[in-house]
Write an enzyme that holds these catalytic residues in place. Structure first.
Site, PDB file in Angstrom:
ATOM      1  N   GLU A 189       0.838  -1.211   0.000  1.00 26.12           N
ATOM      2  CA  GLU A 189       0.000   0.000   0.000  1.00 26.12           C
ATOM      3  C   GLU A 189       0.869   1.256   0.000  1.00 26.12           C
ATOM      4  O   GLU A 189       0.930   2.004   0.969  1.00 26.12           O
ATOM      5  CB  GLU A 189      -0.990  -0.073   1.161  1.00 26.12           C
ATOM      6  CG  GLU A 189      -1.890  -1.296   0.979  1.00 26.12           C
ATOM      7  CD  GLU A 189      -2.996  -1.445   2.005  1.00 26.12           C
ATOM      8  OE1 GLU A 189      -3.423  -0.423   2.552  1.00 26.12           O
ATOM      9  OE2 GLU A 189      -3.421  -2.585   2.233  1.00 26.12           O
ATOM     10  N   GLU A 218      -9.638   3.142   1.099  1.00 29.67           N
ATOM     11  CA  GLU A 218      -9.547   3.459   2.526  1.00 29.67           C
ATOM     12  C   GLU A 218      -8.559   4.597   2.819  1.00 29.67           C
ATOM     13  O   GLU A 218      -8.780   5.383   3.732  1.00 29.67           O
ATOM     14  CB  GLU A 218      -9.160   2.206   3.312  1.00 29.67           C
ATOM     15  CG  GLU A 218      -7.846   1.594   2.851  1.00 29.67           C
ATOM     16  CD  GLU A 218      -7.463   0.304   3.602  1.00 29.67           C
ATOM     17  OE1 GLU A 218      -8.169  -0.089   4.529  1.00 29.67           O
ATOM     18  OE2 GLU A 218      -6.431  -0.286   3.236  1.00 29.67           O
TER      19      GLU A 218
HETATM   20  C1  NOJ Z   1      -7.785  -3.115   5.904  1.00 34.71           C
HETATM   21  C2  NOJ Z   1      -8.662  -3.433   4.744  1.00 34.71           C
HETATM   22  O1  NOJ Z   1      -8.057  -3.060   3.530  1.00 34.71           O
HETATM   23  C3  NOJ Z   1      -9.979  -2.713   4.937  1.00 34.71           C
HETATM   24  O2  NOJ Z   1     -10.814  -2.896   3.815  1.00 34.71           O
HETATM   25  C4  NOJ Z   1     -10.626  -3.199   6.202  1.00 34.71           C
HETATM   26  O3  NOJ Z   1     -11.786  -2.443   6.447  1.00 34.71           O
HETATM   27  C5  NOJ Z   1      -9.680  -3.041   7.392  1.00 34.71           C
HETATM   28  N1  NOJ Z   1      -8.384  -3.578   7.122  1.00 34.71           N
HETATM   29  C6  NOJ Z   1     -10.250  -3.737   8.628  1.00 34.71           C
HETATM   30  O4  NOJ Z   1     -10.273  -5.110   8.416  1.00 34.71           O
HETATM   31 CA    CA Z   2      -5.678  -2.418   3.225  1.00 31.86          CA
END
Ligand code: NOJ
Ligand code: CA
Length: 672
Positions: A169, A462
């Site tokens: 990431e 995210e």
């Molecule tokens: C990282 C993941 O990419 C995300 O989609 C998720 O909500 C969180 N971890 C919590 O599991």
């Molecule tokens: Ca992630």
């Protein structure tokens, strides 16, 4: 000046001469050419040419082990040639009809220590791959070095993320090949008129490969290490993943390549009828924004009431599934002991009732297993959990590995690769399809294990909730790098670009300051990403209240992720991208640009001739400036959009106009 035809004829002649060489293999069209040689002290080498241009100069090949000499002293025993031209189909994918057309060269070698090595090359019109097949006179081997080199023939531009063995990431870097110290793969590059990407295919039971620069333009493979510093434990006879080189004369040729899938084995699952693409929404974005939490309490997202609301929304909007994060006990331990319960729901999530309600509404329930990286614990209990999910009729599961793995195991090392694979194979037994977050990179194993449907493995949506986010340029690089490996669960589609609704609900920061966060592209580009960022499981990730009654959500209602055919039509890495897909009788087009406004003419010759289509065009609004940014600056209003309707046929050309950071999405639905 020599005309083009004469030049092509000369290249073809040179290729023909090279291809009759004893240790050269050429693609069926003659444009890609891999040459094998033994140099120095019996060390195998290879080189790669494409369209008459040197791409990879003579570079060493082979591995090193503690127990046997895998490295040198080799002599060629014989060279075996083969070829194939076969059609095959897959249950889902960018294209369901595939063609595997290649020439093969297997160079069999032996050294005095009795080690046998076959360097197997396959040359396709869209690139080349090779792998090692070793057989040493010992029971097992400890791999301690990978002496595969990539000696770029000339400098060019590369688009990569840095090498880090526990995650992907990271933002992309566009830089000279010679300025790239280390990188993960896909390692995408432009060298003169050619575009290329180095990656791997069929990664099983082996650590992943990264590229580390040694000198000038010479890179060496570095495998993700085990905690003790060695690289892998394998049997006396073993086969490595393929080292792949996608090559094209246009940037979009890399996206249209099927090399990675062609270097994977056919499907290992007999009955694939239960493996189906799907659109989904979820209890998810609220947690990232900070309006909800994963744990039980007043701000809990996964409550029965919220579940019912989401199921109703999905049923009313032609959306097949709903994901619930924070449904199961143990979230209070995330970031600490990382102990989760994969079977027990929180008291305010009435699993049995929700399952029955979803069934009645014809909506699939997605379970979520965040492991926090606790792979040993997960391996011990997953089978019991999968059994339970199957008995509940659940066949989609999102997994997650957000956290360190035990005993210093890296996410990309052999042990982790084994873990991810074990999950896929166990899930297949219980008819469960996987969407893995913090995964191992996609190397085309979806061909063999089509229940491994999608995964993250890059900076997804995210990051926009709690960091500077993902720029429009980043999103113009993603299709040319990460997505060459395979589908990505980016979780696209935020409509509340400035989080005005979210802020109204109270965004409690949980992963750093979120007061200045917002989406860095226009709304139209968010829609286009449903087409551009291929995933057979495609999420509309915003809070459902932001879609309710929104005219532009019609695109997602119409959208079908179960596509039959796809083509990247135009694009340049980091600048812009246009992709069209067909699903049944409908077509969908996505276009996106970087920080520059742009127009692109797109001939609609991909549509079915003679059919009249209703084109619904979701576009940027060209004249909009406003104070929407949380920092109060006056800027382009990224949330402004317009929807236009036109009747079109395959003879038309559309002029696609995109604002800076913008895009456009079009659905083409045949008129009755
Ligand atoms: C990282 C993941 O990419 C995300 O989609 C998720 O909500 C969180 N971890 C919590 O599991
Ligand atoms: Ca992630």
């Amino acid at each position: 000046m020599m005309n083009h035809r004469i030049l092509v004829a000369i290249f073809a002649f040179i290729a023909l001469v090279a291809c009759t060489d004893n240790t050269t293999v050429c693609s069926p069209d003659g444009n890609i050419e891999a040459t094998f040689s033994i140099e120095g002290n019996g060390v195998p080498h290879y080189s790669l040419k494409a369209y008459g241009q040197d791409v990879i100069g003579t570079s060493a090949m082979g591995l090193e082990a503690l127990e046997a000499n895998l490295k040198d002293g080799f002599e060629v025993v014989r060279v075996i040639r083969d070829k194939a031209d076969e059609e095959w189909t897959q249950p889902w994918g960018e294209n369901k009809q595939m063609r595997d057309h290649h020439n093969e060269m297997a160079v069999l070698m032996r050294n005095v220590e009795g080690v046998e090595l076959t360097a197997r090359f396959k040359a396709f019109d869209d690139g080349m791959g090779f792998r090692y097949e070793y057989s040493a006179p010992v029971d097992s081997l400890t791999i301690v070095g990978d002496n595969t080199y990539f000696n770029f023939a000339e400098d060019g531009t590369s688009w990569t993320i840095g090498s880090y063995f526990s995650g992907y990431e990271l933002p992309y870097r566009e830089q000279a090949i010679s300025a790239t110290e280390n990188a993960n793969t896909p390692f995408t590059f432009q060298m003169g008129p050619l575009y290329g990407s180095i990656h791997e295919a069929a990664l099983y039971d082996f650590p992943e490969m990264n590229l580390y620069r040694q000198d000038s333009l010479d890179f060496k493979s570095e495998l993700a290490p085990r905690p003790d510093g060695t690289l892998a434990r394998v049997g006396g006879s073993f086969v490595t993943p393929w080292r792949t080189f996608q090559i094209a004369t246009e940037a979009v040729g890399l996206i249209n390549s099927s090399l990675i899938l062609n270097l994977n084995d056919p499907c290992a699952i007999e009955d694939v009828s239960w493996i189906k693409p799907q659109k989904y929404v979820g209890v998810w974005w609220g947690m990232h924004l900070g309006t909800q939490v994963w744990t039980m309490g007043p701000r809990h997202g996964a409550t029965t009431e919220n579940a019912i609301r989401h199921i109703d929304f999905a049923a009313a909007n032609n959306i097949g599934g709903v994901l619930f994060e924070g449904w199961n006990k143990g979230w209070e331990n995330w970031g600490g002991s990382q102990h989760f319960d994969y079977c027990e729901p929180y008291e305010d999530f009435d699993l049995e009732y929700i399952v029955a309600y979803a069934k009645e509404k014809g909506v699939s329930l997605w379970m979520h297993n965040e492991t926090g990286g606790s792979i040993f614990e997960y391996e011990n209990v997953m089978e019991k959990a999968f059994e339970k999910y199957q008995s509940l009729g659940v066949n989609y599961l999102k997994t997650g590995y957000a956290g360190g793995m035990p005993d210093g195991i890296r996410h990309h090392s052999q042990r982790a690769v084994q873990h991810y694979q074990k999950v896929v194979e166990t899930a297949a037994k219980y008819q469960i399809a996987i969407d893995a977050h913090e995964p191992i990179k996609e190397t085309g194993i979806r061909r063999t294990w089509p229940n491994m449907m999608t995964r993250e493995g890059a900076r997804g949506m995210e990051w926009n909730a709690w960091s500077e986010g993902n720029s429009a340029e980043y999103q113009c690089i993603l299709p040319f790098v990460r997505l060459l490996g395979g589908p990505m669960d980016y979780t696209p589609g935020i409509f509340d670009i400035y989080y005005e609704a979210g802020r109204g609900m109270g965004m409690v920061p949980w992963n750093g300051d979120n007061s200045k966060c917002y989406i860095k592209t226009t709304l139209a580009r968010q829609i286009a990403n449903w087409v551009l960022i291929y995933s057979p499981l495609q999420m509309a990730c915003d809070l459902i209240e932001n879609y309710q009654g929104h005219p532009a959500f019609q695109f997602f209602r119409d959208f079908d992720p179960d596509c039959d055919w796809s083509k990247a039509l135009a694009g340049e890495i980091g600048d812009f991208i246009v992709i069209a897909r067909r699903a049944g009788e409908n077509f969908f087009l996505g276009a996106g640009t970087n920080q520059d406004a742009r127009t692109v003419d797109v001939p609609l010759d991909f549509l079915k001739p003679g059919v009249k289509y209703n084109a619904a065009i979701y576009a940027d609004d060209p004249h909009t400036w406003a104070i929407r940014q949380p920092d109060g600056t006056v800027a382009q209003d990224k949330q402004a959009y317009r929807i236009m309707h036109r009747e079109v046929t395959s003879k038309d050309t559309l002029n696609i106009l995109m604002n800076a950071h913008g895009g456009q999405a079009i659905s083409f639905i045949p008129k009755e």
